[in-house]
Design a protein around this motif. Structure first.
Motif, PDB file in Angstrom:
ATOM      1  N   GLY A   5       2.345  12.221  29.182  1.00 39.84           N
ATOM      2  CA  GLY A   5       3.499  12.712  28.435  1.00 39.84           C
ATOM      3  C   GLY A   5       4.121  11.645  27.555  1.00 39.84           C
ATOM      4  N   LEU A   6       4.254  10.431  28.090  1.00 35.15           N
ATOM      5  CA  LEU A   6       4.801   9.338  27.286  1.00 35.15           C
ATOM      6  C   LEU A   6       3.862   8.955  26.152  1.00 35.15           C
ATOM      7  CD1 LEU A   6       6.352   6.981  30.006  1.00 35.15           C
ATOM      8  CD2 LEU A   6       7.545   8.483  28.401  1.00 35.15           C
ATOM      9  N   GLU A   7       2.568   8.974  26.428  1.00 33.97           N
ATOM     10  CA  GLU A   7       1.605   8.657  25.369  1.00 33.97           C
ATOM     11  C   GLU A   7       1.723   9.640  24.211  1.00 33.97           C
ATOM     12  OE1 GLU A   7      -3.263   8.217  24.782  1.00 33.97           O
ATOM     13  OE2 GLU A   7      -2.408   9.278  26.505  1.00 33.97           O
ATOM     14  N   TYR A   8       1.911  10.909  24.536  1.00 32.99           N
ATOM     15  CA  TYR A   8       2.069  11.908  23.483  1.00 32.99           C
ATOM     16  C   TYR A   8       3.336  11.651  22.669  1.00 32.99           C
ATOM     17  CZ  TYR A   8       2.802  16.424  21.253  1.00 32.99           C
ATOM     18  OH  TYR A   8       3.036  17.415  20.323  1.00 32.99           O
ATOM     19  N   LEU A   9       4.418  11.321  23.352  1.00 33.28           N
ATOM     20  CA  LEU A   9       5.674  11.070  22.645  1.00 33.28           C
ATOM     21  C   LEU A   9       5.579   9.842  21.753  1.00 33.28           C
ATOM     22  CD1 LEU A   9       8.303  11.751  25.470  1.00 33.28           C
ATOM     23  CD2 LEU A   9       7.662  13.266  23.591  1.00 33.28           C
ATOM     24  N   HIS A  10       4.939   8.786  22.246  1.00 29.11           N
ATOM     25  CA  HIS A  10       4.937   7.504  21.529  1.00 29.11           C
ATOM     26  C   HIS A  10       3.865   7.423  20.456  1.00 29.11           C
ATOM     27  CE1 HIS A  10       6.928   5.530  25.298  1.00 29.11           C
ATOM     28  NE2 HIS A  10       7.747   6.327  24.626  1.00 29.11           N
ATOM     29  N   GLU A  11       2.734   8.114  20.648  1.00 26.37           N
ATOM     30  CA  GLU A  11       1.602   7.896  19.748  1.00 26.37           C
ATOM     31  C   GLU A  11       1.160   9.124  18.965  1.00 26.37           C
ATOM     32  OE1 GLU A  11      -1.634   6.091  21.811  1.00 26.37           O
ATOM     33  OE2 GLU A  11      -0.395   4.520  22.729  1.00 26.37           O
ATOM     34  N   HIS A  12       1.494  10.300  19.415  1.00 27.53           N
ATOM     35  CA  HIS A  12       0.986  11.504  18.751  1.00 27.53           C
ATOM     36  C   HIS A  12       2.080  12.321  18.074  1.00 27.53           C
ATOM     37  CE1 HIS A  12      -3.024  10.914  20.447  1.00 27.53           C
ATOM     38  NE2 HIS A  12      -2.443  10.657  21.614  1.00 27.53           N
ATOM     39  N   CYS A  13       3.316  12.062  18.380  1.00 30.08           N
ATOM     40  CA  CYS A  13       4.407  12.757  17.696  1.00 30.08           C
ATOM     41  C   CYS A  13       4.680  12.088  16.352  1.00 30.08           C
ATOM     42  CB  CYS A  13       5.678  12.752  18.546  1.00 30.08           C
ATOM     43  SG  CYS A  13       5.624  13.860  19.951  1.00 30.08           S
ATOM     44  N   ASN A  14       5.065  12.870  15.396  1.00 31.87           N
ATOM     45  CA  ASN A  14       5.393  12.326  14.067  1.00 31.87           C
ATOM     46  C   ASN A  14       6.761  12.853  13.633  1.00 31.87           C
ATOM     47  OD1 ASN A  14       5.153  11.046  11.612  1.00 31.87           O
ATOM     48  ND2 ASN A  14       3.926  12.686  10.678  1.00 31.87           N
ATOM     49  N   PRO A  15       7.785  11.989  13.676  1.00 29.83           N
ATOM     50  CA  PRO A  15       7.773  10.565  14.059  1.00 29.83           C
ATOM     51  C   PRO A  15       7.705  10.397  15.580  1.00 29.83           C
ATOM     52  CG  PRO A  15       9.992  11.261  13.564  1.00 29.83           C
ATOM     53  CD  PRO A  15       9.121  12.437  13.261  1.00 29.83           C
ATOM     54  N   PRO A  16       7.355   9.184  16.042  1.00 23.00           N
ATOM     55  CA  PRO A  16       7.318   8.927  17.483  1.00 23.00           C
ATOM     56  C   PRO A  16       8.688   9.114  18.123  1.00 23.00           C
ATOM     57  CG  PRO A  16       6.154   7.208  16.289  1.00 23.00           C
ATOM     58  CD  PRO A  16       6.878   8.031  15.259  1.00 23.00           C
ATOM     59  N   VAL A  17       8.668   9.464  19.405  1.00 24.10           N
ATOM     60  CA  VAL A  17       9.904   9.793  20.122  1.00 24.10           C
ATOM     61  C   VAL A  17      10.071   8.860  21.311  1.00 24.10           C
ATOM     62  CG1 VAL A  17      11.158  11.594  21.365  1.00 24.10           C
ATOM     63  CG2 VAL A  17       9.693  12.202  19.432  1.00 24.10           C
ATOM     64  N   VAL A  18      11.312   8.374  21.507  1.00 22.39           N
ATOM     65  CA  VAL A  18      11.680   7.617  22.715  1.00 22.39           C
ATOM     66  C   VAL A  18      12.522   8.537  23.590  1.00 22.39           C
ATOM     67  CG1 VAL A  18      12.864   5.589  23.620  1.00 22.39           C
ATOM     68  CG2 VAL A  18      11.625   5.438  21.453  1.00 22.39           C
ATOM     69  N   HIS A  19      12.077   8.743  24.820  1.00 25.38           N
ATOM     70  CA  HIS A  19      12.781   9.651  25.708  1.00 25.38           C
ATOM     71  C   HIS A  19      14.171   9.130  26.064  1.00 25.38           C
ATOM     72  CE1 HIS A  19      13.821  11.839  29.404  1.00 25.38           C
ATOM     73  NE2 HIS A  19      12.983  12.776  28.994  1.00 25.38           N
ATOM     74  N   ARG A  20      14.283   7.883  26.393  1.00 25.71           N
ATOM     75  CA  ARG A  20      15.530   7.153  26.630  1.00 25.71           C
ATOM     76  C   ARG A  20      16.202   7.477  27.955  1.00 25.71           C
ATOM     77  NH1 ARG A  20      20.852   6.218  23.196  1.00 25.71           N
ATOM     78  NH2 ARG A  20      20.768   8.458  22.867  1.00 25.71           N
ATOM     79  N   ASP A  21      15.655   8.430  28.721  1.00 22.69           N
ATOM     80  CA  ASP A  21      16.255   8.728  30.026  1.00 22.69           C
ATOM     81  C   ASP A  21      15.167   9.135  31.018  1.00 22.69           C
ATOM     82  OD1 ASP A  21      18.298   8.909  31.851  1.00 22.69           O
ATOM     83  OD2 ASP A  21      18.826  10.969  31.323  1.00 22.69           O
ATOM     84  N   LEU A  22      14.089   8.384  31.028  1.00 25.47           N
ATOM     85  CA  LEU A  22      13.008   8.672  31.962  1.00 25.47           C
ATOM     86  C   LEU A  22      13.411   8.228  33.365  1.00 25.47           C
ATOM     87  CD1 LEU A  22      10.081   9.606  32.441  1.00 25.47           C
ATOM     88  CD2 LEU A  22       9.356   7.248  31.966  1.00 25.47           C
ATOM     89  N   LYS A  23      13.366   9.163  34.323  1.00 35.12           N
ATOM     90  CA  LYS A  23      13.701   8.896  35.723  1.00 35.12           C
ATOM     91  C   LYS A  23      13.102   9.984  36.586  1.00 35.12           C
ATOM     92  CE  LYS A  23      18.252  11.044  35.036  1.00 35.12           C
ATOM     93  NZ  LYS A  23      19.710  10.859  35.178  1.00 35.12           N
ATOM     94  N   SER A  24      13.164   9.805  37.886  1.00 39.12           N
ATOM     95  CA  SER A  24      12.498  10.739  38.796  1.00 39.12           C
ATOM     96  C   SER A  24      13.114  12.131  38.750  1.00 39.12           C
ATOM     97  CB  SER A  24      12.544  10.205  40.228  1.00 39.12           C
ATOM     98  OG  SER A  24      13.896  10.000  40.643  1.00 39.12           O
ATOM     99  N   SER A  25      14.397  12.237  38.477  1.00 41.74           N
ATOM    100  CA  SER A  25      15.020  13.562  38.422  1.00 41.74           C
ATOM    101  C   SER A  25      14.630  14.323  37.158  1.00 41.74           C
ATOM    102  CB  SER A  25      16.542  13.432  38.495  1.00 41.74           C
ATOM    103  OG  SER A  25      17.020  12.685  37.397  1.00 41.74           O
ATOM    104  N   ASN A  26      14.126  13.628  36.139  1.00 40.99           N
ATOM    105  CA  ASN A  26      13.690  14.277  34.903  1.00 40.99           C
ATOM    106  C   ASN A  26      12.181  14.487  34.859  1.00 40.99           C
ATOM    107  OD1 ASN A  26      16.280  14.504  33.908  1.00 40.99           O
ATOM    108  ND2 ASN A  26      16.188  12.559  32.794  1.00 40.99           N
TER     109      ASN A  26
END
Length: 352
Positions: free
Chosen positions: A249-270
């Motif tokens: 999921g992070l790889e898709y956000l950082h490398e395949h989205c245009n523009p790239p996306v930073v989740h900024r709140d990655l944690k176990s509850s999310n």
């Protein structure tokens, strides 16, 4: 009906006089010594054609009575059949009306969700009516409460026996609600991946905002690790599977989205888990566009998962999500929370 017909016929037949009364003189039933027989024989001798005429009139009268009985019975039978047919037609129409009414209450809801799924595949999300969410969550009762996030509560929504969803209700200050609601709605309308939560719809009711997600049967990774089971359902293979799903999921956000996306709140509850313990990233209310490492933005996130450069200097990049992912891996391995309250005695013993 047949009983009524047979009763009518029997009554008519009983009313018919016995034919033996009109026998000729040669009948064996007539008594030889009876005066009536002598008189009958005399009358018969005087008028030999009288008895056949009487018998013919009697048979004609009998035929008329039988015909009338048949007509009356047939009329009654036809009337009863027509009456039963009308009752059956009325009952059939009533049952169809009731079924159509019940379907009319369910079909719009199901059609709405089906249209939402089709819209979601096409990159758009349609609006939902508030009364549908209210009915599906039983007016947001505690029985349907799933958990509480930073900006609101999550409820289970039952739209049908086979169609479940999760409804997030945004609560808090109006500006923060509007900003995070629109941010998550915009991102999930664009992002479609097997390891990203799917958005089914949204609703705006007064000052309250709602987002409708697909249902994740095993809730969140936090509830599995730190809930009543304390991770007993998570084997090592499942933990590795969850880690790989989050990485994808992070790889898709950082490398395949245009523009790239930073989740900024990655944690176990999310990190949410479906029935097969496949992991999907959720809660994109704080997500931003990547490539802003030289810019300073408002500090947001959860303590324990925030990267040091972002916490100290306010610089944000995709590496911030990578740091949070490393914390998440440790949480998966040791089953401990990133930040825990420790008693003073325990702290003193560990220092010694």
């Amino acid at each position: 009906m047949w009983a009524l017909l047979s009763t009518s016929l029997s009554c008519l037949l009983d009313a018919i006089p016995e034919p033996t009364l009109f026998t000729t003189s040669g009948s064996p039933l007539a008594k030889k010594d009876s005066p009536i027989s002598i008189f009958s024989s005399k009358m018969e001798a005087q008028s030999p054609r009288m008895v056949p005429v009487v018998e013919e009139a009697h048979h004609q009268d009998l035929n008329k009575r039988i015909l009338i009985a048949l007509i009356v019975a047939s009329t009654l039978l036809v009337g009863i059949v027509l009456f039963l047919s009308c009752c059956w037609i009325c009952r059939l129409r009533k049952s169809r009306a009731c079924s159509a009414k019940s379907k009319s209450n369910d079909v719009p809801m199901l059609d709405k969700l089906n249209s939402l799924r089709m819209a979601e595949k096409n990159g758009s999300v349609a609006a939902m009516e508030y009364h549908l969410l209210q009915a599906a969550t039983n007016n947001f009762q505690e029985d349907n409460f799933l958990g509480e996030g930073g900006r609101g509560c999550l409820y289970k929504a039952c739209f049908s026996e086979k169609l479940l969803a999760a409804v997030k209700r945004f609560e808090g200050e109006e500006q923060d609600i509007e900003r995070e609601f629109e941010n998550e709605l915009n991102w999930l309308m664009k992002i479609h991946h097997q390891n990203i939560i799917s958005l089914l719809g949204y609703c705006i009711h007064g000052e309250t905002r709602f987002l409708v997600y697909e249902m994740m049967q095993n809730w969140s990774l936090e509830s599995q690790l730190h809930g009543p089971t304390h991770g007993s359902a998570l084997t090592w293979n499942l933990r590795m599977k969850i880690a790989v799903d989050v990485a994808r999921g992070l790889e898709y956000l950082h490398e395949h989205c245009n523009p790239p996306v930073v989740h900024r709140d990655l944690k176990s509850s999310n990190v949410l888990l479906d029935s097969d313990f496949s992991a999907k990233l959720s809660d994109f209310g704080l997500a931003v566009t990547s490539g802003i490492q030289n810019k300073y933005i408002k500090l947001s996130g959860t303590l324990g998962y925030v990267a040091p450069e972002y916490l100290l200097d306010g610089k944000l990049s995709d590496k911030s999500d990578v740091y949070a992912f490393g914390v998440l891996l440790l949480e998966l391995l040791i089953g401990r929370k990133p930040v825990e309250k420790i008693s003073p005695d325990h702290c003193h013993a560990s220092t010694c």
